[in-house]
Motif scaffolding. Sequence first.
Motif: not given
Length: 320
Positions: A19, A26, A30
């Motif tokens: 990522t 994130s 993620t």
Amino acid sequence: MSMKYQSEWHSGLLPPSFTDNTSHFSQIITPAVLAYAAGDAFGVQFEFAPRRQQIIHVLEEKEGWPLGGVSDDTLLSLLTIDSLHETNPTKAAERFLVSLRRDAPKLRGLGPTTRTALGMAVKENERGTIGNTNGAMMRTALSGLAFSPSSARLRRQWIAESARITHSHVTAISCAVLMAAAFSEATESSSLSSEGILEAMNKEISANNTIPLNIVQAIKRCDQWTPPAEGTSLDPLETLLAVLWSTLGAKDCADAFSRACALGGDTDTVAALSGSLFCAWNPTNHGLFSIQWLPQVAWSEITYVKQAIELIIKTREIHE
């Protein structure tokens, strides 16, 4: 991104290229996506087995299944995320169906509704569930991360249209919309807590008059839910309640996986959704990257999870 998260991410357990860590979303998105795949791979080995008191946290071989391999749950979720490339819900649903037909030969564990949509054989005892299984909720949940809470109407349209392309029953569509709402609300850093999951679903119920009364009542009484002795079925509402039971009672991601798998039945779906939802709502203390068997997940089978995560982040930033 917190220093703890950076340390976990760069610990070598998983490829850091999965990522773009520059996005502030994130930290939530993620681990949620990776936990979904991990829970799926872990839960497969317990699927349709009886309920059990204790879950040993190791990945083991399953006959006819590669060690650490994910099921159609992860693969269909990634195909649904890929449909975010389109500009509207109708085009996205059509894109998913085209991708589904293309990739069907390599999908393991397809459910009866999806097999029906593909014109494949369905067992006689499965015919009664066609159109009303947990498959719609299973594959659209992560797409909820791509929409901010302020884009609830668009998210609702997008998830409902995507669900409807394979699942026609109002219960299946409603559960998909509610689960996606719970993931969407997790992207708001001001409200991160496990208790917020129920608030997110109730917020969606208040704004959505298409949710059937039995689902509304079941969520309000979810703390009284008793896991079925025969294990979690493919019923969407039962699956949703199993996910809430597994997630809200967990102390970390591994515990969410354990609680889901101890239920028996459709353990890969419940573990994937439960672990993922826990991580989304607990982005700094989920414990996902401390799970010792995590590197054994067959990440090489789903290297395009990197693109999926980045697409969710990009779409979520557009809907900011």
